[in-house]
Design an enzyme around this catalytic site. Structure first.
Site, PDB file in Angstrom:
ATOM      1  N   SER A 180       1.054  -1.020   0.005  1.00  0.00           N
ATOM      2  CA  SER A 180      -0.072   0.071  -0.214  1.00  0.00           C
ATOM      3  C   SER A 180       0.986   1.362  -0.058  1.00  0.00           C
ATOM      4  O   SER A 180       2.156   1.120   0.338  1.00  0.00           O
ATOM      5  CB  SER A 180      -1.018  -0.082   1.105  1.00  0.00           C
ATOM      6  OG  SER A 180      -0.322   0.502   2.256  1.00  0.00           O
ATOM      7  N   HIS A 183       2.344   1.652   3.286  1.00  0.00           N
ATOM      8  CA  HIS A 183       3.644   0.663   3.608  1.00  0.00           C
ATOM      9  C   HIS A 183       4.874   1.146   2.932  1.00  0.00           C
ATOM     10  O   HIS A 183       6.065   0.818   3.405  1.00  0.00           O
ATOM     11  CB  HIS A 183       3.384  -0.721   3.386  1.00  0.00           C
ATOM     12  CG  HIS A 183       2.391  -1.549   4.313  1.00  0.00           C
ATOM     13  ND1 HIS A 183       1.006  -1.562   4.078  1.00  0.00           N
ATOM     14  CD2 HIS A 183       2.470  -1.883   5.352  1.00  0.00           C
ATOM     15  CE1 HIS A 183       0.482  -2.004   5.060  1.00  0.00           C
ATOM     16  NE2 HIS A 183       1.456  -2.300   6.011  1.00  0.00           N
ATOM     17  N   ARG A 241     -11.077  -5.588  14.978  1.00  0.00           N
ATOM     18  CA  ARG A 241     -12.523  -5.401  14.148  1.00  0.00           C
ATOM     19  C   ARG A 241     -13.359  -6.940  14.266  1.00  0.00           C
ATOM     20  O   ARG A 241     -14.361  -6.854  14.534  1.00  0.00           O
ATOM     21  CB  ARG A 241     -12.109  -5.493  12.562  1.00  0.00           C
ATOM     22  CG  ARG A 241     -13.379  -5.348  11.857  1.00  0.00           C
ATOM     23  CD  ARG A 241     -12.917  -4.668  10.209  1.00  0.00           C
ATOM     24  NE  ARG A 241     -11.675  -5.769   9.670  1.00  0.00           N
ATOM     25  CZ  ARG A 241     -11.848  -6.639   9.178  1.00  0.00           C
ATOM     26  NH1 ARG A 241     -12.896  -7.529   8.859  1.00  0.00           N
ATOM     27  NH2 ARG A 241     -10.771  -7.304   8.494  1.00  0.00           N
TER      28      ARG A 241
END
Ligand SMILES: NC(=O)c1ccc[n+]([C@@H]2O[C@H](COP(=O)([O-])OP(=O)(O)OC[C@H]3O[C@@H](n4cnc5c(N)ncnc54)[C@H](O)[C@@H]3O)[C@@H](O)[C@H]2O)c1
Length: 390
Positions: A180, A183, A241
């Protein structure tokens, strides 16, 4: 020891500030509250309420007798970070002050550019300010295991590897292929820190850490001392999550086939390992590379751990596999080396299976608060789009 923590208002920064004060260190915090604002921007909030910085510092004093100083400001402003270092003269600077969400960096061009600017400029400013104020300061920089991606080789705990290309041997920086824009900012930081070490002999510990989970450390004994706990699709790490999904009675959303493996560790083990690295600094002029995680787990294994823990709390959680919003392999080799921390005496205390029930129990009292953000859990941010609607 005097330690300045850049990003002291964050998930790790607050927990580490408490741990270092408990160990008798003099702690100075720095933060511009970017995470609080960016989490609000995507319509979410910490699952567990957290106090503002002034009240946090007061609570740490009332409950534990800790004294902490704080500078509000942005490390991408050179004059600010230079002045803070000059005034405080810390022995060690811990650098956490970065935009740390991969999905946030993938929202669109503005979010990608903000992440690049915030993270890379902040680290460059720290390097230059340190060189001006005290070149022998120990910088403890939080990198991420995500810099490597999921290579088909054993990830060495080393900044360089020996290679042979077309019959010629050389030493190159350990190959990385991040997944990403966020990153990649960490890869760029690592390269910039390596150059600073090459030309100026800076003293750095660069920590490749895996995802951290959990709500507690030995010092987080009162709700006034809680650290943030993010769970939405942009800011939440997978374990938090899943735990929130269990609390809300909705299926745990495993992305793709769920075979993605990463190295995880609890918040308690993270602050423990960080304290060891601060108290046992790199040698003067050394760029020390550290891999930091406790257990390798796949998404499917994590979902099973949370499902089992939910059962203990009387919740019958289901697991759903949904389309993966990210572009990543969900079947791959993964084997990072871990030798520096064990060599310093680090012994992990906790596994995810020991802690998942505690995480759910800590979230249950805030069920009504979390309910308000129910629509922020399912993934909207897709790697395959260049413009993600918010
Ligand atoms: N939490 C994890 O699982 C994990 C894993 C690997 C690496 N990391 C890295 O560790 C560091 C801390 O992570 P975290 O989970 O505590 O994140 P966080 O977002 O909770 O904390 C980061 C803090 O830095 C502050 N900040 C950001 N930009 C700033 C700037 N320009 N000036 C001043 N303050 C700024 C934010 O307001 C926030 O309080 C990050 O660099 C992250 O990339 C975290």
């Amino acid at each position: 020891m005097k330690v300045m923590i850049l990003g002291a208002d964050g998930y790790l920064g607050w927990a580490l500030s408490l741990r270092l004060m408990a160990r008798g260190h003099d702690v100075v915090g720095v933060d511009n509250f970017a995470t609080r604002k960016s989490v609000a921007e995507v319509g979410s909030d910490s699952a567990i309420p957290i106090l503002g910085m002034e009240d946090r510092i007061k609570a740490a004093k009332d409950i534990h007798g800790f004294k902490m100083r704080f500078h509000e400001g942005d490390v991408t402003r050179y004059e600010f970070i230079h002045k803070a270092l000059k005034e405080e003269k810390p022995d060690t600077v811990v650098h956490f002050a970065e935009q740390r969400s991969a999905p946030y960096s993938m929202i669109n061009a503005q979010h990608a550019a903000y992440t690049m600017q915030n993270n890379i400029v902040g680290t460059i400013n720290l390097i230059y300010a340190m060189m001006d104020v005290n070149p022998s300061m120990h910088v403890v920089k939080m990198a991420t295991m995500g810099e490597y991606g999921t290579p088909n080789f054993d990830i060495p705990e080393s900044a360089f590897v020996e290679v042979e290309i077309n019959g010629k041997k050389d030493r190159i920086t350990t190959p990385k292929f991040a997944g990403s824009w966020y990153h990649w900012t960490k890869v760029h930081d690592t390269n910039n820190l390596l150059l600073a070490n090459k030309i100026w002999k800076t003293t750095v510990t660069n920590i490749f850490q895996g995802p951290v989970y959990g709500t507690r450390t030995k010092e987080i004994t009162d709700e006034k001392l809680h650290t943030r706990c993010d769970f939405d699709e942009v800011w939440g790490t997978v374990v938090n999550r899943f735990a929130v999904e269990a609390v809300l009675g909705i299926p745990l959303t495993a992305y793709g086939a769920g075979g993605q493996i990463r190295g995880y560790l609890s918040l308690e083990d993270s602050v423990d390992a960080l304290s060891l690295l601060i108290e046992n600094p790199a040698q003067k002029g050394e760029h020390r590379t550290v891999n930091q995680f406790v257990e390798l787990l796949s998404i499917n294994e994590i979902a099973e751990i949370v499902k089992k823990a939910a059962k203990k709390e009387g919740i019958d959680a289901k697991i759903d596999h949904i389309e993966n919003p990210r572009v990543e392999a969900d079947k791959h080799y993964y084997n990072p080396e871990v030798k520096v921390l064990p060599g310093l005496g680090f012994r992990p205390k906790l596994k995810m299976s020991d802690l998942a029930a505690q995480l759910i129990a800590d979230l249950l009292p805030y069920k009504a608060r979390i309910e308000k953000f129910r629509d922020r859990i399912m993934p909207h941010t897709r790697w395959t789009r260049t413009e993600n609607a918010r």
